[in-house]
Design an enzyme around this catalytic site. Structure first.
Site, mmCIF file in Angstrom:
data_model
loop_
_atom_site.group_PDB
_atom_site.id
_atom_site.type_symbol
_atom_site.label_atom_id
_atom_site.label_comp_id
_atom_site.label_asym_id
_atom_site.label_seq_id
_atom_site.Cartn_x
_atom_site.Cartn_y
_atom_site.Cartn_z
ATOM 1 N N ARG A 34 -18.059 51.196 -30.239
ATOM 2 C CA ARG A 34 -18.954 50.558 -29.266
ATOM 3 C C ARG A 34 -20.389 50.542 -29.774
ATOM 4 O O ARG A 34 -20.793 51.403 -30.533
ATOM 5 C CB ARG A 34 -18.911 51.301 -27.935
ATOM 6 C CG ARG A 34 -17.573 51.187 -27.228
ATOM 7 C CD ARG A 34 -17.595 51.937 -25.906
ATOM 8 N NE ARG A 34 -18.562 51.375 -24.983
ATOM 9 C CZ ARG A 34 -19.018 52.020 -23.914
ATOM 10 N NH1 ARG A 34 -18.628 53.246 -23.661
ATOM 11 N NH2 ARG A 34 -19.897 51.445 -23.108
ATOM 12 N N GLU A 66 -19.045 32.389 -24.823
ATOM 13 C CA GLU A 66 -19.358 31.664 -23.580
ATOM 14 C C GLU A 66 -20.854 31.387 -23.436
ATOM 15 O O GLU A 66 -21.258 30.653 -22.547
ATOM 16 C CB GLU A 66 -18.827 32.451 -22.369
ATOM 17 C CG GLU A 66 -19.651 33.650 -21.919
ATOM 18 C CD GLU A 66 -19.536 34.880 -22.829
ATOM 19 O OE1 GLU A 66 -18.894 34.797 -23.900
ATOM 20 O OE2 GLU A 66 -20.117 35.925 -22.473
ATOM 21 N N CYS A 76 -16.460 41.010 -26.183
ATOM 22 C CA CYS A 76 -17.399 42.134 -26.181
ATOM 23 C C CYS A 76 -16.819 43.327 -25.419
ATOM 24 O O CYS A 76 -15.896 43.964 -25.916
ATOM 25 C CB CYS A 76 -18.752 41.672 -25.653
ATOM 26 S SG CYS A 76 -20.092 42.707 -26.227
ATOM 27 N N HIS A 96 -20.204 36.771 -27.895
ATOM 28 C CA HIS A 96 -20.111 36.044 -26.608
ATOM 29 C C HIS A 96 -20.001 34.534 -26.840
ATOM 30 O O HIS A 96 -21.018 33.837 -26.786
ATOM 31 C CB HIS A 96 -21.364 36.326 -25.776
ATOM 32 C CG HIS A 96 -21.418 37.694 -25.187
ATOM 33 N ND1 HIS A 96 -21.018 37.974 -23.901
ATOM 34 C CD2 HIS A 96 -21.801 38.874 -25.730
ATOM 35 C CE1 HIS A 96 -21.175 39.265 -23.654
ATOM 36 N NE2 HIS A 96 -21.652 39.841 -24.746
ATOM 37 N N ILE A 130 -24.405 41.073 -28.292
ATOM 38 C CA ILE A 130 -25.242 41.846 -27.373
ATOM 39 C C ILE A 130 -24.646 43.249 -27.249
ATOM 40 O O ILE A 130 -23.580 43.426 -26.671
ATOM 41 C CB ILE A 130 -25.300 41.174 -25.977
ATOM 42 C CG1 ILE A 130 -25.799 39.725 -26.095
ATOM 43 C CG2 ILE A 130 -26.216 41.977 -25.041
ATOM 44 C CD1 ILE A 130 -25.632 38.904 -24.819
ATOM 45 N N ARG A 131 -25.319 44.224 -27.824
ATOM 46 C CA ARG A 131 -24.786 45.592 -27.873
ATOM 47 C C ARG A 131 -23.294 45.559 -28.215
ATOM 48 O O ARG A 131 -22.456 46.174 -27.561
ATOM 49 C CB ARG A 131 -25.039 46.324 -26.549
ATOM 50 C CG ARG A 131 -26.477 46.804 -26.418
ATOM 51 C CD ARG A 131 -26.773 47.425 -25.067
ATOM 52 N NE ARG A 131 -26.871 46.416 -24.031
ATOM 53 C CZ ARG A 131 -25.962 46.198 -23.083
ATOM 54 N NH1 ARG A 131 -24.901 46.948 -22.999
ATOM 55 N NH2 ARG A 131 -26.141 45.246 -22.214
ATOM 56 N N GLY A 178 -19.824 42.803 -20.679
ATOM 57 C CA GLY A 178 -20.490 43.556 -19.620
ATOM 58 C C GLY A 178 -20.553 44.996 -20.079
ATOM 59 O O GLY A 178 -20.933 45.261 -21.213
ATOM 60 N N GLU A 179 -20.130 45.884 -19.245
ATOM 61 C CA GLU A 179 -20.099 47.300 -19.620
ATOM 62 C C GLU A 179 -18.649 47.766 -19.468
ATOM 63 O O GLU A 179 -18.120 47.771 -18.366
ATOM 64 C CB GLU A 179 -21.053 48.067 -18.693
ATOM 65 C CG GLU A 179 -21.213 49.523 -19.033
ATOM 66 C CD GLU A 179 -21.686 49.752 -20.461
ATOM 67 O OE1 GLU A 179 -22.563 49.014 -20.938
ATOM 68 O OE2 GLU A 179 -21.140 50.668 -21.110
ATOM 69 N N SER A 180 -18.040 48.129 -20.571
ATOM 70 C CA SER A 180 -16.595 48.383 -20.533
ATOM 71 C C SER A 180 -16.209 49.531 -19.596
ATOM 72 O O SER A 180 -15.177 49.467 -18.926
ATOM 73 C CB SER A 180 -16.063 48.643 -21.939
ATOM 74 O OG SER A 180 -16.766 49.680 -22.568
HETATM 75 N N1 GLN Z 1 -21.637 47.809 -25.227
HETATM 76 C C1 GLN Z 1 -20.817 47.314 -24.173
HETATM 77 C C2 GLN Z 1 -19.568 48.144 -23.982
HETATM 78 O O1 GLN Z 1 -19.108 48.769 -24.887
HETATM 79 C C3 GLN Z 1 -20.417 45.895 -24.435
HETATM 80 C C4 GLN Z 1 -21.606 44.995 -24.375
HETATM 81 C C5 GLN Z 1 -21.296 43.600 -23.957
HETATM 82 O O2 GLN Z 1 -20.204 43.312 -23.446
HETATM 83 N N2 GLN Z 1 -22.226 42.715 -24.138
HETATM 84 O O3 GLN Z 1 -19.056 48.166 -22.909
#
Ligand code: GLN
Length: 187
Positions: free
Chosen positions: A105, A172, A78, A170, A134-135, A46-48
């Site tokens: 990141r 999952e 992630c 990921h 993903i990112r 997600g977004e940390s």
């Molecule tokens: N770039 C996100 C972060 O650093 C992580 C991306 C993700 O969990 N898919 O929070």
């Protein structure tokens, strides 16, 4: 076995589906009481920064850290890997700091925000595991107690340290359950 999946934000539903497919009792963790009695915890992607803020807002941040320090197995994927790290390059954002790793990141750069790659993960056997990135972050340095389980083009993307497991990708989001099973063996 009861496994909690932090359901603050991000890709938690897919983790619950994968864990149930592994035959364990998996449930969403949205408040501190739901951390009681679990045998392991998954911190999804997600977004940390957002996940850390929600952990703090719901009074779970210190509790998760304390449970980890007390030996609760934790699997971070992630953004979850970022949360587990002691060091985050060029960032003062809150982190649990349970693993002796430094992460970068969004480390694969803008050109390749998302991609898939076959990963050679010897502890899972000969068959490669499809990694969905993903990112994604990667690990730029790891302490002596950390075991590197997979790299991609010399970049560290899967590590473990005792009861903690962290993946830059990921697992999952594919049907391959081997990494979840590997984590569950830590319980
Ligand atoms: N770039 C996100 C972060 O650093 C992580 C991306 C993700 O969990 N898919 O929070």
């Amino acid at each position: 076995m009861r496994v909690g999946v932090l359901a603050a934000q991000g890709a938690f539903r897919e983790h619950i589906i994968a864990l149930r497919a592994c035959g364990v009792d998996a449930s969403e963790v949205r408040k501190a009481e739901q951390l009681d009695g679990i045998d392991a915890l998954v911190l999804p992607g997600g977004e940390s920064t957002a996940i850390a803020r929600l952990l703090q807002d719901f009074g779970m941040f210190d509790k998760v850290r304390a449970l980890g320090e007390a030996g609760l197995p934790i699997f971070g994927t992630c953004a979850g890997m970022v949360l587990l790290a002691k060091e985050i390059e060029r960032s003062g954002q809150p982190r649990l700091g349970l693993m002796d790793i430094t992460v970068r990141r969004n480390a694969f750069g803008r050109q390749v925000e998302s991609f898939e790659a076959d990963l050679d993960i010897p502890v899972l056997g000969k068959e490669p595991l499809r990694g969905v990135f993903i990112r994604a972050p990667y690990v730029t340095s790891a302490g002596p107690g950390v075991r590197v389980l997979a790299t991609l083009d010399d970049k560290i993307v899967l590590v473990e340290q005792g009861k903690f497991l962290a993946a830059a990708f990921h697992p999952e989001l594919t049907d391959d359950l081997r990494l979840h099973q590997y984590f569950l063996a830590k319980i």
